[in-house]
Design a protein around this motif. Structure first.
Motif, short mmCIF file in Angstrom:
data_model
loop_
_atom_site.label_atom_id
_atom_site.label_comp_id
_atom_site.label_asym_id
_atom_site.label_seq_id
_atom_site.Cartn_x
_atom_site.Cartn_y
_atom_site.Cartn_z
N ILE A 1 3.77 -9.12 -11.32
CA ILE A 1 4.08 -10.29 -12.14
C ILE A 1 2.82 -10.83 -12.83
O ILE A 1 1.71 -10.71 -12.29
CB ILE A 1 4.77 -11.39 -11.31
CG1 ILE A 1 3.82 -11.97 -10.25
CG2 ILE A 1 6.04 -10.85 -10.65
CD1 ILE A 1 4.41 -13.16 -9.49
N PRO A 2 2.96 -11.43 -13.99
CA PRO A 2 1.79 -11.94 -14.72
C PRO A 2 0.96 -12.93 -13.93
O PRO A 2 -0.27 -12.98 -14.07
CB PRO A 2 2.42 -12.60 -15.96
CG PRO A 2 3.69 -11.85 -16.18
CD PRO A 2 4.20 -11.53 -14.81
N LEU B 1 -7.80 -12.87 -12.35
CA LEU B 1 -8.79 -13.20 -13.39
C LEU B 1 -9.57 -14.47 -13.03
O LEU B 1 -10.77 -14.57 -13.28
CB LEU B 1 -8.09 -13.37 -14.74
CG LEU B 1 -7.58 -12.09 -15.39
CD1 LEU B 1 -6.74 -12.42 -16.62
CD2 LEU B 1 -8.74 -11.18 -15.77
N ALA B 2 -8.89 -15.44 -12.45
CA ALA B 2 -9.56 -16.68 -12.04
C ALA B 2 -10.58 -16.39 -10.94
O ALA B 2 -11.68 -16.96 -10.94
CB ALA B 2 -8.53 -17.69 -11.56
N LEU B 3 -10.22 -15.53 -10.03
CA LEU B 3 -11.16 -15.15 -8.97
C LEU B 3 -12.35 -14.39 -9.55
O LEU B 3 -13.50 -14.62 -9.14
CB LEU B 3 -10.45 -14.28 -7.93
CG LEU B 3 -9.38 -14.98 -7.09
CD1 LEU B 3 -8.59 -13.96 -6.27
CD2 LEU B 3 -10.01 -16.01 -6.16
N LEU B 4 -12.07 -13.52 -10.50
CA LEU B 4 -13.16 -12.77 -11.15
C LEU B 4 -14.13 -13.71 -11.86
O LEU B 4 -15.35 -13.50 -11.84
CB LEU B 4 -12.58 -11.77 -12.16
CG LEU B 4 -12.12 -10.42 -11.60
CD1 LEU B 4 -11.32 -9.67 -12.64
CD2 LEU B 4 -13.32 -9.59 -11.16
N ALA B 5 -13.60 -14.75 -12.46
CA ALA B 5 -14.44 -15.69 -13.18
C ALA B 5 -15.38 -16.45 -12.25
O ALA B 5 -16.45 -16.90 -12.67
CB ALA B 5 -13.57 -16.68 -13.95
N THR C 1 -20.86 -11.84 -6.96
CA THR C 1 -21.43 -10.56 -6.55
C THR C 1 -20.50 -9.43 -6.97
O THR C 1 -19.32 -9.66 -7.26
CB THR C 1 -21.63 -10.49 -5.02
OG1 THR C 1 -20.33 -10.48 -4.39
CG2 THR C 1 -22.45 -11.69 -4.53
N LYS C 2 -21.02 -8.22 -6.98
CA LYS C 2 -20.20 -7.05 -7.33
C LYS C 2 -19.08 -6.85 -6.31
O LYS C 2 -17.97 -6.47 -6.67
CB LYS C 2 -21.08 -5.80 -7.37
CG LYS C 2 -22.06 -5.77 -8.53
CD LYS C 2 -21.34 -5.70 -9.87
CE LYS C 2 -22.31 -5.60 -11.03
NZ LYS C 2 -21.61 -5.58 -12.34
N GLN C 3 -19.36 -7.11 -5.06
CA GLN C 3 -18.35 -6.98 -4.03
C GLN C 3 -17.21 -7.97 -4.25
O GLN C 3 -16.02 -7.62 -4.13
CB GLN C 3 -18.95 -7.21 -2.64
CG GLN C 3 -17.94 -7.01 -1.51
CD GLN C 3 -18.53 -7.30 -0.15
OE1 GLN C 3 -19.19 -8.32 0.05
NE2 GLN C 3 -18.31 -6.40 0.81
N GLN C 4 -17.55 -9.20 -4.59
CA GLN C 4 -16.52 -10.19 -4.89
C GLN C 4 -15.70 -9.79 -6.10
O GLN C 4 -14.48 -9.97 -6.13
CB GLN C 4 -17.17 -11.56 -5.10
CG GLN C 4 -17.75 -12.18 -3.85
CD GLN C 4 -18.48 -13.48 -4.11
OE1 GLN C 4 -18.73 -13.85 -5.26
NE2 GLN C 4 -18.83 -14.20 -3.04
N GLU C 5 -16.35 -9.23 -7.10
CA GLU C 5 -15.64 -8.78 -8.30
C GLU C 5 -14.65 -7.67 -7.95
O GLU C 5 -13.52 -7.66 -8.44
CB GLU C 5 -16.64 -8.28 -9.34
CG GLU C 5 -17.45 -9.39 -9.99
CD GLU C 5 -18.48 -8.85 -10.97
OE1 GLU C 5 -18.60 -7.60 -11.09
OE2 GLU C 5 -19.19 -9.65 -11.61
N ARG C 6 -15.07 -6.73 -7.12
CA ARG C 6 -14.18 -5.63 -6.73
C ARG C 6 -12.97 -6.16 -5.97
O ARG C 6 -11.84 -5.72 -6.21
CB ARG C 6 -14.94 -4.61 -5.88
CG ARG C 6 -15.93 -3.74 -6.65
CD ARG C 6 -16.37 -2.55 -5.83
NE ARG C 6 -17.06 -2.96 -4.62
CZ ARG C 6 -18.37 -3.16 -4.54
NH1 ARG C 6 -19.13 -3.01 -5.62
NH2 ARG C 6 -18.94 -3.51 -3.40
N LYS C 7 -13.20 -7.06 -5.06
CA LYS C 7 -12.10 -7.60 -4.27
C LYS C 7 -11.15 -8.43 -5.14
O LYS C 7 -9.93 -8.38 -4.96
CB LYS C 7 -12.64 -8.43 -3.11
CG LYS C 7 -13.38 -7.61 -2.06
CD LYS C 7 -13.80 -8.44 -0.89
CE LYS C 7 -14.58 -7.61 0.14
NZ LYS C 7 -13.79 -6.46 0.62
#
Length: 223
Positions: A89-90, A97-101, A105-111
């Motif tokens: 679902i969207p 995307l909010a978490l990515l923003a 760290t790279k690990q946080q981005e991957r998760k």
């Protein structure tokens, strides 16, 4: 519970009962699992995973309890619809995307980027547990519960989008929950939502609902 209260605790045996529960429970479990992105260490991450999994188990047992209440009250024709893929679902993409923003760290981005896949796994887990408990309930009560696979239906709509006339299976036509009802640039309006699988951040369009309804009628006709 409200239905049985209104009907003096009786569920007429000649009626059809449709039970569709689980989507919101999986969304809640997804929110719990999102905490893994910023967990301080492996111990905290494991605790978060366990909490999300337990919430799924509790939700399934709650659904089965409601089905059992209907059976005990006299219901014999019960259609159980499993949960859709919440990873598709969207809203889940928006949460990711909010978490990515906020990731540092790279690990946080991957998760954060993995959250849609995690939500899909949580949906599948819910449905496996539901199917297992449906089988147990049938053996205990002698009632043959009718099942419809909404998870598979949604996957088919996405995988064969062009066959069904969809031009967009990823985004919402109208962002009511997050953007005050703003329309997607490709959406032709609130009423028609032509070519979109999802009407808003969570719910499918009328076209998708109609297709699912037709499939459910086919399942019922085969009984």
């Amino acid at each position: 519970n409200a239905f049985l209260q209104i009907n003096s605790g009786v569920a007429p045996s000649d009626a059809l009962y449709i039970v569709l529960i689980g989507g919101n429970d999986i969304r809640a479990a997804r929110e719990i699992r999102a905490g893994v992105v910023f967990a301080a260490d492996a111990v905290e991450r494991q605790a978060i995973r366990q909490a999300a999994n337990q919430s799924i188990k509790d939700a399934v047992l709650s659904e089965i309890a409601q089905i059992s209440k209907l059976i005990a009250a006299g219901a014999s024709n019960i259609l159980v619809v499993n949960a859709p893929d919440i990873g598709a679902i969207p809203e889940t993409d928006l949460v990711s995307l909010a978490l990515l923003a906020s990731a540092q760290t790279k690990q946080q981005e991957r998760k954060a980027a993995r959250l849609p896949k995690v939500a899909t796994k949580l949906s599948a887990k819910y449905n496996r547990l539901l199917a297992r408990n449906i089988g147990r309930t049938e053996r205990q009560t002698g009632i043959d519960l009718i099942e419809y696979d909404l998870f598979d239906f949604l996957a088919d709509q996405v995988d064969n989008a062009s066959d069904y006339g969809y031009i967009n299976t990823d985004d919402a036509c109208a962002y009511f929950l997050t953007q005050g009802g703003a329309l997607h640039p490709d959406c032709d309006g609130y009423i028609t939502a032509t070519g979109f699988l999802f009407y808003d951040e969570i719910h499918p369009t009328t076209a998708a609902h109609q297709r699912a309804g037709i499939e459910i009628l086919g399942v019922l006709a085969g009984q």
